[in-house]
Design an enzyme around this catalytic site. Sequence first.
Site, PDB file in Angstrom:
ATOM      1  N   LYS A  13       0.827  -1.218   0.000  1.00  0.00           N
ATOM      2  CA  LYS A  13       0.000   0.000   0.000  1.00  0.00           C
ATOM      3  C   LYS A  13       0.858   1.263   0.000  1.00  0.00           C
ATOM      4  O   LYS A  13       0.610   2.179  -0.759  1.00  0.00           O
ATOM      5  CB  LYS A  13      -0.897   0.067   1.250  1.00  0.00           C
ATOM      6  CG  LYS A  13      -2.036  -0.888   1.283  1.00  0.00           C
ATOM      7  CD  LYS A  13      -2.999  -0.564   2.427  1.00  0.00           C
ATOM      8  CE  LYS A  13      -2.377  -0.586   3.811  1.00  0.00           C
ATOM      9  NZ  LYS A  13      -1.870  -1.898   4.235  1.00  0.00           N
ATOM     10  N   ARG A  88      -9.500   1.533   8.919  1.00  0.00           N
ATOM     11  CA  ARG A  88      -9.083   0.154   9.167  1.00  0.00           C
ATOM     12  C   ARG A  88     -10.185  -0.639   9.853  1.00  0.00           C
ATOM     13  O   ARG A  88      -9.955  -1.773  10.281  1.00  0.00           O
ATOM     14  CB  ARG A  88      -7.846   0.162  10.078  1.00  0.00           C
ATOM     15  CG  ARG A  88      -6.541  -0.129   9.344  1.00  0.00           C
ATOM     16  CD  ARG A  88      -5.426  -0.022  10.361  1.00  0.00           C
ATOM     17  NE  ARG A  88      -4.245  -0.767  10.052  1.00  0.00           N
ATOM     18  CZ  ARG A  88      -3.188  -0.250   9.458  1.00  0.00           C
ATOM     19  NH1 ARG A  88      -3.175   0.969   9.016  1.00  0.00           N
ATOM     20  NH2 ARG A  88      -2.106  -0.997   9.288  1.00  0.00           N
ATOM     21  N   ARG A 122      11.365  -7.058   5.287  1.00  0.00           N
ATOM     22  CA  ARG A 122      11.235  -5.640   4.909  1.00  0.00           C
ATOM     23  C   ARG A 122      12.243  -4.764   5.666  1.00  0.00           C
ATOM     24  O   ARG A 122      12.448  -4.926   6.858  1.00  0.00           O
ATOM     25  CB  ARG A 122       9.812  -5.194   5.238  1.00  0.00           C
ATOM     26  CG  ARG A 122       9.506  -3.778   4.858  1.00  0.00           C
ATOM     27  CD  ARG A 122       8.035  -3.595   4.711  1.00  0.00           C
ATOM     28  NE  ARG A 122       7.335  -3.451   5.976  1.00  0.00           N
ATOM     29  CZ  ARG A 122       6.057  -3.077   6.068  1.00  0.00           C
ATOM     30  NH1 ARG A 122       5.358  -2.840   4.976  1.00  0.00           N
ATOM     31  NH2 ARG A 122       5.475  -2.967   7.242  1.00  0.00           N
ATOM     32  N   ARG A 153      11.433  -2.141  10.806  1.00  0.00           N
ATOM     33  CA  ARG A 153      10.383  -1.577  11.648  1.00  0.00           C
ATOM     34  C   ARG A 153      10.200  -2.448  12.875  1.00  0.00           C
ATOM     35  O   ARG A 153      10.216  -3.672  12.780  1.00  0.00           O
ATOM     36  CB  ARG A 153       9.071  -1.504  10.855  1.00  0.00           C
ATOM     37  CG  ARG A 153       8.895  -0.195  10.137  1.00  0.00           C
ATOM     38  CD  ARG A 153       7.684  -0.170   9.267  1.00  0.00           C
ATOM     39  NE  ARG A 153       6.446  -0.619   9.906  1.00  0.00           N
ATOM     40  CZ  ARG A 153       5.247  -0.505   9.348  1.00  0.00           C
ATOM     41  NH1 ARG A 153       5.137   0.031   8.144  1.00  0.00           N
ATOM     42  NH2 ARG A 153       4.170  -0.935   9.961  1.00  0.00           N
ATOM     43  N   ARG A 164      -0.942  -8.365  13.559  1.00  0.00           N
ATOM     44  CA  ARG A 164      -1.410  -7.389  12.566  1.00  0.00           C
ATOM     45  C   ARG A 164      -2.270  -8.084  11.504  1.00  0.00           C
ATOM     46  O   ARG A 164      -3.267  -7.534  11.051  1.00  0.00           O
ATOM     47  CB  ARG A 164      -0.212  -6.672  11.920  1.00  0.00           C
ATOM     48  CG  ARG A 164       0.434  -5.677  12.897  1.00  0.00           C
ATOM     49  CD  ARG A 164       1.855  -5.333  12.512  1.00  0.00           C
ATOM     50  NE  ARG A 164       1.957  -4.631  11.259  1.00  0.00           N
ATOM     51  CZ  ARG A 164       3.048  -4.635  10.495  1.00  0.00           C
ATOM     52  NH1 ARG A 164       4.115  -5.325  10.852  1.00  0.00           N
ATOM     53  NH2 ARG A 164       3.068  -3.953   9.377  1.00  0.00           N
TER      54      ARG A 164
HETATM   55  P1  AMP Z   1       0.973   0.721   8.942  1.00  0.00           P
HETATM   56  O1  AMP Z   1       2.207   1.533   8.723  1.00  0.00           O
HETATM   57  O2  AMP Z   1      -0.198   1.203   8.123  1.00  0.00           O
HETATM   58  O3  AMP Z   1       1.215  -0.767   8.829  1.00  0.00           O
HETATM   59  O4  AMP Z   1       0.523   0.986  10.461  1.00  0.00           O
HETATM   60  C1  AMP Z   1       1.363   0.621  11.546  1.00  0.00           C
HETATM   61  C2  AMP Z   1       0.561   0.554  12.824  1.00  0.00           C
HETATM   62  O5  AMP Z   1      -0.012   1.844  13.116  1.00  0.00           O
HETATM   63  C3  AMP Z   1      -0.630  -0.387  12.794  1.00  0.00           C
HETATM   64  O6  AMP Z   1      -0.266  -1.745  13.052  1.00  0.00           O
HETATM   65  C4  AMP Z   1      -1.500   0.203  13.905  1.00  0.00           C
HETATM   66  O7  AMP Z   1      -0.999  -0.144  15.184  1.00  0.00           O
HETATM   67  C5  AMP Z   1      -1.297   1.700  13.718  1.00  0.00           C
HETATM   68  N1  AMP Z   1      -2.301   2.264  12.789  1.00  0.00           N
HETATM   69  C6  AMP Z   1      -2.106   2.731  11.521  1.00  0.00           C
HETATM   70  N2  AMP Z   1      -3.263   3.157  10.979  1.00  0.00           N
HETATM   71  C7  AMP Z   1      -4.231   2.935  11.916  1.00  0.00           C
HETATM   72  C8  AMP Z   1      -5.637   3.127  11.958  1.00  0.00           C
HETATM   73  N3  AMP Z   1      -6.312   3.606  10.904  1.00  0.00           N
HETATM   74  N4  AMP Z   1      -6.285   2.799  13.099  1.00  0.00           N
HETATM   75  C9  AMP Z   1      -5.638   2.333  14.169  1.00  0.00           C
HETATM   76  N5  AMP Z   1      -4.323   2.085  14.184  1.00  0.00           N
HETATM   77  C10 AMP Z   1      -3.608   2.380  13.084  1.00  0.00           C
END
Ligand code: AMP
Length: 209
Positions: A13, A88, A122, A153, A164
């Site tokens: 994404k 989400r 990654r 990360r 996740r």
């Molecule tokens: P990502 O970089 O999109 O994989 O997001 C990393 C982490 O940020 C996720 O595993 C969640 O803990 C938090 N996060 C990101 N976007 C959201 C969202 N829309 N709602 C809640 N937590 C989020």
Amino acid sequence: MKLVFLGPPGAGKGTQAAVVSQALGIPHISTGDMFRKAMREGTPTGLKAKAYIDQGKLVPDSVTIEMVKERLSEEDCKNGYLLDGFPRSLYQAEALAGFSQPDAVVNIAVADEKLIARLSGRRFCPKCNGTFHVSRLADEKICPDCGAELVQRADDNPATIANRLSVYHEQTSPLTAYYAQKGLLKEVDGDRPMGQVSADILKALAVEV
Ligand code: AMP
């Protein structure tokens, strides 16, 4: 154009959102990137988010929704935006509908087995924001684009990856049916070379490049 990108963690994404937002001249808004920046800077949002992110859980809606609402009210979102990582859950999607209506929603689909391999290999460049897979790096510690030291990360470890993915299946995946019902969903196969996925997304959005 107001866009939402859906897909499991590791579907690409962020990478695709960077390409498409540039092609369309709209800001790329990643809630994950916003939280990571807030954590680096030690802001109140960052401090609240850290425990959830470290465990692979969703940050509470009270924090997340307000953060997105404020961001979308900024000047650069007047002509559209690309949301990556939000909404989400159905609750977040309903909240978004209350302050901004997306024009299209792109779902980037990739099977779980592939996602685990992608996420565990990654690497991330904290300087230029690039994301790479170790299998494609000559040196797994050096960013091929800017030469900075690559990092992994904190949430790309096996236990957090598993959480996740289960959060994705339980809370986020119902959004594809939700947006399909609204006639907004564009499905794209994310298990192909990056350039082909970008081309498919632009085609699905009927954008000429
Ligand atoms: P990502 O970089 O999109 O994989 O997001 C990393 C982490 O940020 C996720 O595993 C969640 O803990 C938090 N996060 C990101 N976007 C959201 C969202 N829309 N709602 C809640 N937590 C989020």
